[in-house]
Design an enzyme around this catalytic site. Sequence first.
Site, PDB file in Angstrom:
ATOM      1  N   GLU A 439       2.529  -3.247   4.309  1.00 10.04           N
ATOM      2  CA  GLU A 439       3.608  -3.670   5.220  1.00 10.04           C
ATOM      3  C   GLU A 439       4.672  -4.468   4.485  1.00 10.04           C
ATOM      4  O   GLU A 439       5.325  -5.340   5.070  1.00 10.04           O
ATOM      5  CB  GLU A 439       3.065  -4.511   6.392  1.00 10.04           C
ATOM      6  CG  GLU A 439       2.174  -3.790   7.350  1.00 10.04           C
ATOM      7  CD  GLU A 439       2.798  -2.544   7.936  1.00 10.04           C
ATOM      8  OE1 GLU A 439       4.042  -2.462   7.944  1.00 10.04           O
ATOM      9  OE2 GLU A 439       2.040  -1.662   8.338  1.00 10.04           O
TER      10      GLU A 439
HETATM   11  C1  LIG Z   1      -5.030  -0.006   1.426  1.00 10.23           C
HETATM   12  C2  LIG Z   1      -3.619   0.390   1.662  1.00 10.23           C
HETATM   13  C3  LIG Z   1      -3.213   0.799   2.923  1.00 10.23           C
HETATM   14  C4  LIG Z   1      -1.893   1.212   3.147  1.00 10.23           C
HETATM   15  N1  LIG Z   1      -1.537   1.700   4.378  1.00 10.23           N
HETATM   16  C5  LIG Z   1      -0.321   2.311   4.510  1.00 10.23           C
HETATM   17  C6  LIG Z   1      -0.002   3.034   5.698  1.00 10.23           C
HETATM   18  O1  LIG Z   1      -0.776   3.091   6.655  1.00 10.23           O
HETATM   19  N2  LIG Z   1       1.188   3.691   5.754  1.00 10.23           N
HETATM   20  C7  LIG Z   1       2.076   3.657   4.720  1.00 10.23           C
HETATM   21  O2  LIG Z   1       3.128   4.281   4.836  1.00 10.23           O
HETATM   22  N3  LIG Z   1       1.809   2.972   3.592  1.00 10.23           N
HETATM   23  C8  LIG Z   1       0.628   2.295   3.460  1.00 10.23           C
HETATM   24  N4  LIG Z   1       0.329   1.618   2.309  1.00 10.23           N
HETATM   25  C9  LIG Z   1       1.328   1.535   1.259  1.00 10.23           C
HETATM   26  C10 LIG Z   1       1.866   0.131   1.079  1.00 10.23           C
HETATM   27  O3  LIG Z   1       2.717  -0.204   2.143  1.00 10.23           O
HETATM   28  C11 LIG Z   1       2.568   0.074  -0.300  1.00 10.23           C
HETATM   29  O4  LIG Z   1       1.525   0.103  -1.265  1.00 10.23           O
HETATM   30  C12 LIG Z   1       3.422  -1.146  -0.457  1.00 10.23           C
HETATM   31  O5  LIG Z   1       4.544  -1.088   0.373  1.00 10.23           O
HETATM   32  C13 LIG Z   1       3.896  -1.341  -1.904  1.00 10.23           C
HETATM   33  O6  LIG Z   1       4.405  -0.147  -2.444  1.00 10.23           O
HETATM   34  P1  LIG Z   1       3.875   0.369  -3.878  1.00 10.23           P
HETATM   35  O7  LIG Z   1       2.408   0.366  -3.827  1.00 10.23           O
HETATM   36  O8  LIG Z   1       4.573   1.624  -4.199  1.00 10.23           O
HETATM   37  O9  LIG Z   1       4.300  -0.761  -4.892  1.00 10.23           O
HETATM   38  P2  LIG Z   1       5.725  -0.878  -5.597  1.00 10.23           P
HETATM   39  O10 LIG Z   1       6.802  -0.711  -4.597  1.00 10.23           O
HETATM   40  O11 LIG Z   1       5.739  -0.030  -6.805  1.00 10.23           O
HETATM   41  O12 LIG Z   1       5.700  -2.410  -6.037  1.00 10.23           O
HETATM   42  C14 LIG Z   1       5.060  -2.881  -7.231  1.00 10.23           C
HETATM   43  C15 LIG Z   1       5.465  -4.338  -7.452  1.00 10.23           C
HETATM   44  O13 LIG Z   1       6.880  -4.433  -7.600  1.00 10.23           O
HETATM   45  C16 LIG Z   1       7.426  -5.320  -6.649  1.00 10.23           C
HETATM   46  N5  LIG Z   1       8.714  -4.818  -6.170  1.00 10.23           N
HETATM   47  C17 LIG Z   1       9.066  -3.533  -5.928  1.00 10.23           C
HETATM   48  N6  LIG Z   1      10.327  -3.476  -5.496  1.00 10.23           N
HETATM   49  C18 LIG Z   1      10.793  -4.746  -5.444  1.00 10.23           C
HETATM   50  C19 LIG Z   1      12.041  -5.347  -5.101  1.00 10.23           C
HETATM   51  N7  LIG Z   1      13.054  -4.630  -4.661  1.00 10.23           N
HETATM   52  N8  LIG Z   1      12.138  -6.691  -5.191  1.00 10.23           N
HETATM   53  C20 LIG Z   1      11.104  -7.445  -5.606  1.00 10.23           C
HETATM   54  N9  LIG Z   1       9.919  -6.928  -5.963  1.00 10.23           N
HETATM   55  C21 LIG Z   1       9.759  -5.610  -5.874  1.00 10.23           C
HETATM   56  C22 LIG Z   1       6.408  -5.395  -5.507  1.00 10.23           C
HETATM   57  O14 LIG Z   1       6.498  -6.635  -4.821  1.00 10.23           O
HETATM   58  C23 LIG Z   1       5.103  -5.254  -6.270  1.00 10.23           C
HETATM   59  O15 LIG Z   1       4.694  -6.492  -6.757  1.00 10.23           O
HETATM   60  C24 LIG Z   1      -0.958   1.156   2.083  1.00 10.23           C
HETATM   61  C25 LIG Z   1      -1.367   0.712   0.812  1.00 10.23           C
HETATM   62  C26 LIG Z   1      -2.671   0.361   0.599  1.00 10.23           C
HETATM   63  C27 LIG Z   1      -3.087  -0.052  -0.797  1.00 10.23           C
END
Ligand SMILES: Cc1cc2nc3c(=O)[nH]c(=O)nc-3n(C[C@H](O)[C@H](O)[C@H](O)COP(=O)(O)OP(=O)(O)OC[C@H]3O[C@@H](n4cnc5c(N)ncnc54)[C@H](O)[C@@H]3O)c2cc1C
Length: 595
Positions: A439
């Site tokens: 989220e």
């Molecule tokens: C167990 C689990 C359940 C989930 N459930 C759902 C679901 O039901 N539906 C769904 O759609 N998604 C779901 N997700 C996805 C989840 O919302 C994303 O993993 C999350 O939004 C982060 O995206 P990412 O993993 O691609 O990390 P990234 O976006 O690659 O981020 C990696 C790091 O970079 C930082 N970062 C990235 N961009 C910025 C920025 N602009 N400014 C500052 N920092 C930044 C982040 O804070 C983080 O520390 C789930 C994930 C998990 C692990």
Amino acid sequence: MSTYSAPLKDMQFVINELVGLDDIAALPGCGEVSADLVDAVLTEAAKFAQEVLDPLNRSGDLQGARLMDGKVIAPDGFAGAYKQFAEAGWNGLSGQTEFGGQGLPHIVAMPVQEMWNSANMAFCLCPMLTSGVLEVLHSYGTAEQQQTYMTKLTSGAWAGTMNLTEPQAGSDLSAVRARAVPEGDHYRIHGTKIFITWGEHDMAENIIHLVLARTPDAPEGVKGISLFVVPKFLVNGDGSLGARNDVKCVSIEHKLGIHASPTCVLAYGDQKGAAGYLIGEENRGLEYMFTMMNHARLGVGMEGVALAERAYQHALEYAKTRVQGREIGQRSGDRVTIIHHPDVRRMLMSMKAQTEAMRALAYFAAAALDQAKHHPDDKQRRRQQALIDLLTPIVKGWCTEQSVEIATTGIQVHGGMGFVEETGAAQFLRDARITTIYEGTTGIQANDLIGRKVAFEQGATAKAVIAAMRAVDGELAKHAELAAIRAPLAAGIDAVEAATNWLVATYPKDAKAASASAVPYLKLFGTVAGGWQMARAALIAQSRLDAKAGDADFYRAKVVTARFYADHILPQAGALNHAVVHGADSVLALDAAQF
Ligand SMILES: Cc1cc2nc3c(=O)[nH]c(=O)nc-3n(C[C@H](O)[C@H](O)[C@H](O)COP(=O)(O)OP(=O)(O)OC[C@H]3O[C@@H](n4cnc5c(N)ncnc54)[C@H](O)[C@@H]3O)c2cc1C
């Protein structure tokens, strides 16, 4: 292994005395919400959480969800518990009455949600996502879509999911690539969604996915994303289930925590494309999805409160039974339980004080949400909406970050037994760890807070909250017993005010520097807002003690806990303010190659 016991006394105190149930009951549409009704709902919810959900928490963690022959199977007992949950009407607690819900306000639904999460967070994710889908359909769905889906979703016969994430599109949803090709009255959806919570399972008859995708001529970026409702089984005109849609679960993740909740990779359109139905207008999907995300963000903040409470209860029980060493300063005599050691008490007090502060702030936000929805005066509704907009990233970011710290402290209380799995303390940390990520990560919450919530309106709502915080001091000054809280609270408020002024001045000219300070600012605001709520709680408790009214032990403990928060937690505000105002340079000084 401890068993969960819902903290009903503290919940009732926050709802009735701190937040003020009467104010919510006075709102149009909330008139049936009496203290008696709330007590009855909380008592029944506590029973369900303790007797049905809690016993499945450990076994669900150990067994996990499984993918077998293309089917996702929830851990043993989960489907039965879900059926009981739905039959008891819990799924529709805050749902719309015209679709079979009970329409109870958030100030009642949030504490109930806290209990489900404390007892079994992995289970609770399923109904939480369903209620987010309901919120979107209610706000933006056509009458036909509402008619088709909302009654079954409200009853829990069907479950909902949220499909945003793709391998290249996590925090940055402008990179979404799933395609939606128009075909008659619907669209054909193609693409892969990852990390979809409860994306496939055997607990409900049907699963209603909300999916972000692009239509063929959509503009690049966030302005070209549309939102579709994609049922697992198509729904016939008479409401019965039809053919299986072209969406399937191809794998589930092996992950650190919430093992019982399947996190699915969903493939859309392996054959002719999954039938999807547009919600609202094309290209406005992200805007609609934010309705769901804001709802879910508060819900995830509540998960933080819930896991902190569960970790605290677990640590407390261990501290009362584990015998080790003698009372400090004594060389002979009986060995004592570790709760006699001052440092163990310090750890327990820090868990208790922070959890109570988080609960108070989260319920305060729930009440603001009710006011924003139901207040008869338009100006008041807008003021409360601005407040909830400000508080949402704080409740999400701060409560979840603290829950990880609190669960870690819970392990520390256990010593070596906390590090081994069989005591169960480790599960709370493993489960809590996701809450700062999904989220929107804490970094994303903090960017939202400083940009859209604070700088955007030159800090107007933040400053109004700061003024409300300051007003408490006059009341504190009337009670000698609360004198020790005043200076740390005042220093904390000075810190958050200085940081807010710095952000408002810095953001327009140097957004990068402001962003480098965003997470410390979010934590600072949460820490001080929590201290404010604890000071208000102490004031109420002290007045009751003075009047010799109510449960004196509870009120005395509340005053002591607020004092602990002021002595041990609020002083962190000074350090956080320093990081906000002076810390950006060192964050940004090294370029990527110099790390
Ligand atoms: C167990 C689990 C359940 C989930 N459930 C759902 C679901 O039901 N539906 C769904 O759609 N998604 C779901 N997700 C996805 C989840 O919302 C994303 O993993 C999350 O939004 C982060 O995206 P990412 O993993 O691609 O990390 P990234 O976006 O690659 O981020 C990696 C790091 O970079 C930082 N970062 C990235 N961009 C910025 C920025 N602009 N400014 C500052 N920092 C930044 C982040 O804070 C983080 O520390 C789930 C994930 C998990 C692990």
